[in-house]
Design an enzyme around this catalytic site. Structure first.
Site, PDB file in Angstrom:
ATOM      1  CG  ASN A   4      15.736  35.857  -9.242  1.00 53.04           C
ATOM      2  OD1 ASN A   4      16.172  35.130  -8.256  1.00 53.04           O
ATOM      3  ND2 ASN A   4      16.297  37.186  -8.895  1.00 53.04           N
ATOM      4  CD1 TRP A   5      11.953  30.742  -9.243  1.00 53.57           C
ATOM      5  CD2 TRP A   5      11.542  28.915  -8.250  1.00 53.57           C
ATOM      6  NE1 TRP A   5      10.641  29.336  -9.672  1.00 53.57           N
ATOM      7  CE2 TRP A   5      11.015  28.787  -9.072  1.00 53.57           C
ATOM      8  CE3 TRP A   5      12.196  27.607  -7.235  1.00 53.57           C
ATOM      9  CZ2 TRP A   5      10.728  27.505  -9.025  1.00 53.57           C
ATOM     10  CZ3 TRP A   5      11.399  26.424  -7.206  1.00 53.57           C
ATOM     11  CH2 TRP A   5      10.441  26.191  -8.084  1.00 53.57           C
ATOM     12  CE  LYS A   6      13.271  39.023  -6.869  1.00 54.57           C
ATOM     13  NZ  LYS A   6      14.001  40.348  -5.956  1.00 54.57           N
TER      14      LYS A   6
ATOM     15  CG  HIS B  80      18.684  40.527  -9.011  1.00 52.86           C
ATOM     16  ND1 HIS B  80      18.404  41.304  -7.593  1.00 52.86           N
ATOM     17  CD2 HIS B  80      18.117  40.682  -9.859  1.00 52.86           C
ATOM     18  CE1 HIS B  80      17.536  41.189  -7.988  1.00 52.86           C
ATOM     19  NE2 HIS B  80      16.850  40.861  -9.055  1.00 52.86           N
TER      20      HIS B  80
ATOM     21  CD  GLU C  53      16.418  41.180  -4.375  1.00 59.06           C
ATOM     22  OE1 GLU C  53      16.392  40.232  -4.770  1.00 59.06           O
ATOM     23  OE2 GLU C  53      15.579  41.811  -4.580  1.00 59.06           O
TER      24      GLU C  53
ATOM     25  CD  GLU D  89      16.006  42.267 -12.560  1.00 63.69           C
ATOM     26  OE1 GLU D  89      14.594  41.826 -12.511  1.00 63.69           O
ATOM     27  OE2 GLU D  89      16.453  42.313 -11.403  1.00 63.69           O
TER      28      GLU D  89
ATOM     29  N   GLY E 257      10.017  44.132  -7.046  1.00 66.73           N
ATOM     30  CA  GLY E 257       8.682  43.946  -5.590  1.00 66.73           C
ATOM     31  C   GLY E 257       7.939  45.030  -5.125  1.00 66.73           C
TER      32      GLY E 257
ATOM     33  CB  SER F 229       6.716  45.237 -10.489  1.00 66.44           C
ATOM     34  OG  SER F 229       7.304  45.252  -9.286  1.00 66.44           O
TER      35      SER F 229
ATOM     36  N   GLY G 177      10.591  37.894 -10.873  1.00 66.33           N
ATOM     37  CA  GLY G 177      10.973  37.537  -9.113  1.00 66.33           C
ATOM     38  C   GLY G 177       9.584  36.901  -9.028  1.00 66.33           C
ATOM     39  N   GLY G 178       8.742  37.152  -8.193  1.00 63.79           N
ATOM     40  CA  GLY G 178       7.173  36.894  -7.917  1.00 63.79           C
ATOM     41  C   GLY G 178       6.850  35.917  -8.507  1.00 63.79           C
TER      42      GLY G 178
END
Ligand code: 13P
Length: 249
Positions: free
Chosen positions: A9-11, A93, A95, A163, A169, A209, A230-231
């Site tokens: 997930n590049w967000k 998600h 977010e 999640e 994150g 994470s 993610g990251g």
């Protein structure tokens, strides 16, 4: 055996220059890679499907609207996502639940729209830190599963991503016992509602994470069929070792 899957997930990260990351990912995949789905921002969907054409990498969106078309400024529909050549869409998600007030019912309606457009929905659930401290994690998970997954769920049209919000994150991850507890609970809850044929086929991802140095131990958990990352999905240097860990399990 459920096929393993890693979704990135590049967000809200990535411009045209990031397509180079997709090229190097495509050439750097491990042997016998798991299923790999990269979800870039919607501006890159068409170019990302072009950039990965001929490789095993699939492309997904990060959200879609419930309607196919209409006066919804700023939104994209599941039909548009499918039109780009994408095959998946992340829904619910935390977010989006948090910043846009998306409810379980919204997520279920979006999942139905995604299925109607031929997409696989990656439906996210997970408790907050407050839920975890209050001891209500499994209640929250049960409620999100009941509300966010429409009837008609199958192993082909849906992937469930657990999640924990407090792990996203932050570099904090649950203990393996906590992951086992929630993933076993999700599998059992899905079995009760959809029957064991469906629940045995549904892939359950852990997200929050996931990094090259913790992926292997998370992937050893029985009911973890992959990860939503993610990251660490933004560069092949981090993502490929995670894919290697997954294909080694
Ligand atoms: P991080 O891997 O950066 O914690 O993000 C997880 C996530 O939210 C994926 O959807």
């Amino acid at each position: 055996m459920r096929p393993k899957i890693a979704a990135g997930n590049w967000k809200m990260n990535g411009t045209a220059a990031s397509l180079a990351e997709l090229h190097s990912l495509a050439t750097g995949l491990p042997e016998n890679p798991p299923q790999v789905v990269i979800c870039p921002p919607s501006t890159l969907l068409f170019r990302a499907t072009d950039a990965t054409h001929g490789s095993p990498i699939q492309i997904g969106a990060q959200d879609c609207h419930t309607e196919g078309a209409g006066a919804y400024t700023g939104d994209i529909s599941a039909t548009m996502v499918a039109d780009s050549g994408a095959t998946h869409v992340i829904l619910g998600h935390s977010e989006r639940r948090d910043a846009y007030g998306e409810t379980d019912a919204d997520v279920a309606a979006k999942a139905q729209a995604a299925w109607d457009a031929g997409l696989t929905a990656i439906i996210c659930i997970g408790e907050s830190e407050a839920d975890r401290s209050a001891g209500t994690t499994l209640d929250v998970i049960a409620q999100q599963l009941a509300g966010s997954l429409p009837d008609g769920c199958t192993g082909e049209n849906t992937v469930v991503a657990y999640e924990p919000i407090w792990a996203i994150g932050t570099g904090k991850i649950p203990t393996l016992e906590q992951i086992v507890e929630v993933h076993d609970f999700i599998r059992a809850t899905l079995a009760e509602r959809f029957g064991t044929d469906v629940s045995d086929a549904l892939r359950l991802l852990y997200g929050g994470s996931v990094k090259p140095d913790n992926a292997a131990e998370i992937f050893k958990v029985d009911n973890v069929d992959g990860a939503l990352i993610g990251g660490a999905s933004l560069t092949p240097a981090d993502f490929v070792p995670i894919l290697q860990a997954l294909s080694a399990t």
